[in-house]
Design a protein around this motif. Structure first.
Motif, short mmCIF file in Angstrom:
data_model
loop_
_atom_site.label_atom_id
_atom_site.label_comp_id
_atom_site.label_asym_id
_atom_site.label_seq_id
_atom_site.Cartn_x
_atom_site.Cartn_y
_atom_site.Cartn_z
N ASN A 191 6.67 -8.00 9.13
CA ASN A 191 5.23 -7.74 9.14
C ASN A 191 4.84 -6.71 8.10
N ASP A 192 5.61 -5.62 8.05
CA ASP A 192 5.26 -4.55 7.12
C ASP A 192 5.46 -4.98 5.67
N ALA A 193 6.47 -5.83 5.42
CA ALA A 193 6.68 -6.29 4.04
C ALA A 193 5.47 -7.09 3.58
N VAL A 194 4.93 -7.94 4.46
CA VAL A 194 3.78 -8.74 4.06
C VAL A 194 2.54 -7.85 3.90
N LEU A 195 2.33 -6.94 4.87
CA LEU A 195 1.10 -6.13 4.82
C LEU A 195 1.19 -5.05 3.73
N TYR A 196 2.20 -4.18 3.83
CA TYR A 196 2.28 -3.05 2.88
C TYR A 196 2.89 -3.48 1.55
N GLY A 197 3.75 -4.50 1.58
CA GLY A 197 4.40 -4.91 0.35
C GLY A 197 3.53 -5.83 -0.47
N PHE A 198 2.83 -6.76 0.21
CA PHE A 198 2.05 -7.73 -0.54
C PHE A 198 0.54 -7.46 -0.49
N CYS A 199 -0.04 -7.51 0.71
CA CYS A 199 -1.51 -7.46 0.81
C CYS A 199 -2.10 -6.22 0.14
N LEU A 200 -1.52 -5.05 0.41
CA LEU A 200 -2.13 -3.83 -0.12
C LEU A 200 -1.98 -3.71 -1.64
#
Lengths: 294, 478
Positions: free
Chosen positions: B69-78
């Motif tokens: 979850n964090d890879a997608v949110l903090y790694g990609f989306c942000l």
């Protein structure tokens, strides 16, 4: 919204308001929370965990147990039960007839079917729950009528809700006071596995917990929990087998001459799980402990 | 309000100033997207085969799932969102990016932060707070990186040549303010030595998660969509009045959601969230209306191009938003809380809304910044179809399975294990969806990386050309 500053002010006010409401206000209200007192007792709540259990919370956190398990019981309301505990001089049959004679009472009209159902197939086994209602008046009416004819009964406060009634995971709802000493609080948001608020009451045996962590399917056939084998050591049996060695079924045992013993992390995690209890009534979450009914 | 007519002379200079910062932000982001989806797939497979990779503590479910979850949110989306923001700010300001070195440094700090954070979670150093699992070192890096990007964006905005403000400005500018505030609050309070007592911790966590996933993603995603939709459709944004109304109601109401109805906290907190959630339907509808009026009747062939991505994203925003706020309705929450429903909604918000809009924006922006077409335009289309189909196949079974699961829990005759087994059937379908989403993201990875390599080869070639033919040096394009 013609200038940058007006956007800034709008966003600042909007976020500032929710910051005050959902960060500052709860901190002021709950940040100084102290131990409370257990209802009708001098005991304090919650109790500090033992050292092992405190370390176990860190194993729980590091392993991400909260990804699948919650530690919160929901409650939809409170009902009061009238439970018959002694028939006095009465026979079951004429007691049943007496109860049916009460059906004409206006307060009981709504409950006649439920009461009749609770007496279905009853041959005098005690205790027997006669009536469950959220209405205090109805309950005391029934209790008074029973008292008048010399039948012993108890009224019990029973919290309602699927977690408590359908799933049997707890005695009452979880409240803020339960988490006072948790650092960090592990409420969890998904129930891929059962709720653990009361696992220390439901499964109080550390050996069971170890066995379940090592090979979940060995104790719960339908389990989808992954094994936590890395919390255990598989080693050759010494001169004397370890007293803590897991008693595993043949399918799950590591092989002849080997034994499985919990590493300190597994001991701590099990100690933490056994410390998870929300089994005392509090002012904000009352219930009548089951032991009261003999 | 006409955003389509602001082509200026400095366009080449503008795009060149953004080339390195955007490659740094997007390149890392795309890698994290793939990493996150792979981790998510590993986590999902564990439900079908609990023993899969279970011997390795690094890859136990409880670590892989939050890391995914964090890879997608903090790694990609942000970071991808920040890159798109920088580009839009430069475009709307009609000037090259200010302080272009700063976001390059920031991008590297950011991706280092995500690396440290994911490594921390997998090593068991997670903080244990939902959506704030990154250990302190990672949080500090990410926070610093965000401030640096915001500095560059604010400077570009402050020194703008075009003085008009567009609806995109409101959303993106608010997003720049939002993140530092919520991230610093949550980390200072939850990732420090002295945590607040008891349930104040999850309350702050819920406030943060709602403000990041519901509000921040909406600000960034809708701000981006309100730039690209009119631009690609070749008209102006339908109604800036409604857009303003949607913006204000979103930031004033949306920010109050987040506290689950069943939370063991004083009752006024979930009540405030329920009210906030109810009122949040207003901005969802207002923003949907603006987007609908902007694109309806636009004569643009979409065929899996950026327009498709962004339209799908806006539709996902509205639908996932409605489902998201419905969880705070006391009656529905009794069934939906703790089931796969909430997880499904979050994935829809992350991948279907934010992810889709960002990928569309990246496909639109990259050829412009790099000054060359995409290396595999067909793969970009495949990306859309894989990702759109994958997201739906991923999310819809989770939503239905969640409702089913919640109903079964209500029934005392159904043992818990049977209710979970019902959900497993739906999980099998959703894992297939995850696989498709992963395929889609690989198309993006190929496009971005081949483009980067081509550009780097071009740089090397131009250097070589410069060295070998000094006479023609003035003719060689950098």
């Amino acid at each position: 919204m013609k200038t940058g500053i007006s956007i800034f002010i709008a966003a600042f006010v909007a976020l500032g308001a929710s910051w005050c409401g959902l960060v500052l206000a709860p901190s002021l209200q709950l940040g100084g929370a102290k131990e409370t007192v257990v209802l009708q007792s001098a005991d304090h709540w919650p109790q500090q965990r033992t050292g092992d259990a405190t370390l176990g919370l860190q194993v729980y956190r590091a392993s991400g147990c909260a990804a699948c398990h919650t530690e919160q019981i929901r409650q939809t309301g409170v009902a009061t039960e009238v439970t018959v505990t002694g028939l006095g001089a009465h026979q079951p049959d004429d007691f049943g007839a007496f109860v049916k004679s009460l059906f004409i009472l206006p307060t009981l009209v709504e409950y006649t079917n439920a009461i009749a159902a609770s007496l279905q197939g009853w041959h005098g086994e005690l205790p027997r729950t006669l009536l469950t209602s959220a209405n205090q008046q109805v309950v005391s009416e029934m209790a008074n009528r029973l008292k008048a004819i010399g039948v012993k009964s108890e009224t019990r406060i029973v919290p309602q809700g699927d977690d408590i009634i359908a799933r049997g995971w707890g005695y009452r709802q979880s409240v803020a006071a339960d988490y006072l000493y948790d650092q960090p609080v592990q409420l969890g948001g998904l129930r891929a596995g059962p709720d653990l608020s009361n696992i220390g009451v439901r499964m109080p045996d550390a050996n069971w917990q170890w066995q379940h962590l090592y090979a979940p399917k060995s104790v719960v056939k339908t389990s989808t929990m992954p094994s936590f084998k890395f919390l255990f050591e598989v080693r050759p049996v010494g001169h004397v087998p370890s007293p803590d060695a897991l008693k595993l079924a043949a399918d799950f045992a590591p092989g002849p001459g080997l034994e499985v013993v919990p590493k300190p992390e597994a001991r701590q995690l099990a100690a933490y799980l056994l410390s998870l209890k929300a089994n005392v009534p509090l002012y904000e979450a009352p219930f009548t402990p089951v032991t009261a009914v003999k | 309000m006409n955003q389509t007519a602001n082509k200026s002379d400095c366009s080449g200079e503008l795009e060149a100033s953004l080339r390195v910062p955007l490659l740094a932000l997007f390149g890392g982001a795309v890698i994290w997207l793939v990493v996150g989806l792979v981790l998510g797939l590993i986590a999902a497979i564990k439900f079908h085969a609990p023993e899969f990779l279970s011997a390795c503590p690094l890859l136990t479910y409880g670590r892989v799932a939050p890391a995914a979850n964090d890879a997608v949110l903090y790694g990609f989306c942000l970071p991808a969102g920040l890159g798109v923001m920088l580009w839009i700010f430069a475009r709307l300001s009609q000037r090259p990016l200010a302080l272009p070195v700063v976001p390059v440094v920031a991008a590297h700090l950011w991706h280092l932060g995500v690396l440290v954070g994911l490594g921390g979670i997998l090593a068991g150093e997670s903080t244990g707070h939902l959506w704030l699992e990154f250990p302190r070192a990672a949080a500090v890096l990410i926070f610093a990186a965000f401030l640096l990007v915001a500095l560059s964006a604010a400077a570009t905005f402050g020194w703008r040549r075009e003085r008009n403000l567009y609806p995109s400005h409101w959303f993106l500018f608010a997003a720049l303010l939002w993140f530092p505030w919520i991230y610093s609050t949550a980390n200072l309070l939850l990732v420090s030595h002295t945590l607040p007592r008891g349930v104040v911790q999850p309350v702050i966590g819920w406030w943060f998660a709602n403000n990041l996933i519901f509000v921040w993603l909406a600000l960034m995603g809708i701000g981006t969509a309100f730039y690209f939709l009119p631009k690609i459709a070749g008209r102006s944004l339908a109604s800036s009045g409604y857009a303003l109304f949607g913006f204000l109601t979103l930031i004033f109401f949306g920010t109050w959601c987040g506290i689950p109805q069943s939370a063991p906290v004083p009752a006024w907190l979930p009540a405030a969230s329920a009210l906030g959630a109810l009122l949040s339907v207003i901005p969802l509808l207002a923003l949907a209306l603006v987007a609908k009026k902007t694109v309806s009747g636009a004569n643009v062939a979409c065929l899996g191009g950026p327009f498709c991505f962004i339209k799908f994203g806006v539709l996902s925003f509205v639908l996932s938003g409605v489902l998201y706020v419905s969880q705070f309705c006391p009656r529905y929450s009794l069934i939906l809380d703790f089931t796969w429903f909430g997880f499904g909604v979050t994935q829809w918000q992350l991948l279907g809304f934010a992810g889709m809009i960002l990928m569309g924006a990246i496909y639109e922006i990259l050829p412009k910044v790099m000054g060359q077409p995409l290396p595999f335009p067909k793969l970009a289309r495949w990306n859309f179809f894989f990702f759109a189909g994958g997201v739906l196949l991923f999310v819809i079974p989770l939503l239905i399975g969640g409702v089913e699961q919640g109903m079964q829990w209500h029934d005392a005759r159904v043992p818990f294990a049977d209710a979970s087994a019902v959900a497993l059937k739906f999980l099998r379908v959703s894992t297939t969806g995850q696989l498709l989403v992963l395929l889609g993201s690989l198309c993006l990875l190929l496009n971005v990386f081949v483009m980067t390599i081509q550009w780097k080869l071009g740089l090397v070639k131009s250097v070589l050309a410069y060295l070998t033919s000094p006479l023609a040096a003035s003719e060689v394009k950098p």
